[in-house]
Design an enzyme around this catalytic site. Structure first.
Site, short mmCIF file in Angstrom:
data_model
loop_
_atom_site.label_atom_id
_atom_site.label_comp_id
_atom_site.label_asym_id
_atom_site.label_seq_id
_atom_site.Cartn_x
_atom_site.Cartn_y
_atom_site.Cartn_z
N ILE A 74 9.59 52.38 69.34
CA ILE A 74 8.76 51.15 69.51
C ILE A 74 9.91 50.05 70.35
O ILE A 74 11.12 50.31 69.68
CB ILE A 74 8.31 50.39 68.30
N ALA A 75 9.44 49.35 71.08
CA ALA A 75 10.67 48.41 71.88
C ALA A 75 9.87 47.50 72.61
O ALA A 75 8.63 47.82 73.11
CB ALA A 75 11.52 49.42 72.91
N VAL A 76 10.73 46.34 72.89
CA VAL A 76 10.23 45.23 73.86
C VAL A 76 11.28 45.08 74.82
O VAL A 76 12.63 45.08 74.41
CB VAL A 76 10.02 43.93 73.05
N GLY A 86 7.23 42.54 69.29
CA GLY A 86 7.54 43.59 68.48
C GLY A 86 6.47 43.65 67.38
O GLY A 86 6.09 44.73 66.91
N ARG A 87 6.12 42.46 66.51
CA ARG A 87 5.23 42.45 65.55
C ARG A 87 3.78 42.68 65.90
O ARG A 87 3.20 43.56 65.26
CB ARG A 87 5.42 40.99 64.86
N GLU A 107 12.31 56.06 61.26
CA GLU A 107 13.63 56.02 60.90
C GLU A 107 14.38 55.30 61.69
O GLU A 107 13.73 55.20 63.10
CB GLU A 107 14.45 57.52 61.09
N ASN A 112 20.89 48.70 63.68
CA ASN A 112 19.71 47.87 64.39
C ASN A 112 19.13 46.80 63.16
O ASN A 112 17.93 46.98 62.82
CB ASN A 112 18.61 49.05 64.72
N TYR A 119 10.86 45.36 60.49
CA TYR A 119 10.08 46.48 59.42
C TYR A 119 9.77 45.87 58.11
O TYR A 119 8.63 46.00 57.55
CB TYR A 119 10.80 47.79 59.37
#
Length: 157
Positions: A74-76, A86-87, A107, A112, A119
């Site tokens: 997952i990335a923005v 991201g949310r 993971e 990070n 999360y």
């Protein structure tokens, strides 16, 4: 631009999005997925892109496994981080899987902190550590294992 904008959409990733996925990944990850890995994910995983004004600004890739889901990536894009995108991507994935999944695993690099905060704010808890799992700039880096339990799925009568 923020997550509440009318110009934000999440759609299934397509081949024409590959260049954007690879570009974002190379900007946000010290050991980025290759374009070949993204191409393989289009075939093997559930892949979605977040569009702002019809331009790719983020993505989420996950793998359903029976009644569980593994969040793979997952990335923005850096210029759009901190705006809640991201949310939005994470919640989209949860909404997509909550009818069949009882938990989501992931993971994340121990360093990070922004991702770990995202999360945790969205119901994930640390469930373990994989020592020296990731390549890091200074050698190896731990991976934190995180899990979010979802409401139990009720079988159809």
């Amino acid at each position: 631009m923020d997550a509440s904008s009318d110009n934000v959409a999440i759609v299934p990733a397509q081949r024409q999005h590959l260049d954007s996925l690879c570009k974002i990944e190379s900007q946000v990850s010290p050991f980025a997925w290759t374009c070949g890995e993204f191409e393989q994910s289009l075939a093997d995983h559930r892949c979605y892109v977040l569009l702002c004004n019809k331009k790719v600004r983020g993505y989420v890739i996950f793998l359903p496994l029976l009644d569980e889901v593994e969040l793979l990536n997952i990335a923005v894009a850096p210029n759009f981080q901190g705006e809640g995108l991201g949310r939005v991507l994470l919640q989209y994935m949860v909404d997509e899987v909550k009818t069949f999944a009882v938990r989501i695993f992931l993971e994340v690099r121990a360093s990070n902190i922004p991702a770990i905060s995202l999360y945790r704010a969205n119901g994930f808890e640390q469930s373990g550590v994989r020592r020296a799992y990731y390549h890091g700039a200074q050698g190896r880096e731990d991976a934190l294992l995180m899990c979010r339990n979802l409401a139990p799925v009720t079988p159809a009568a």
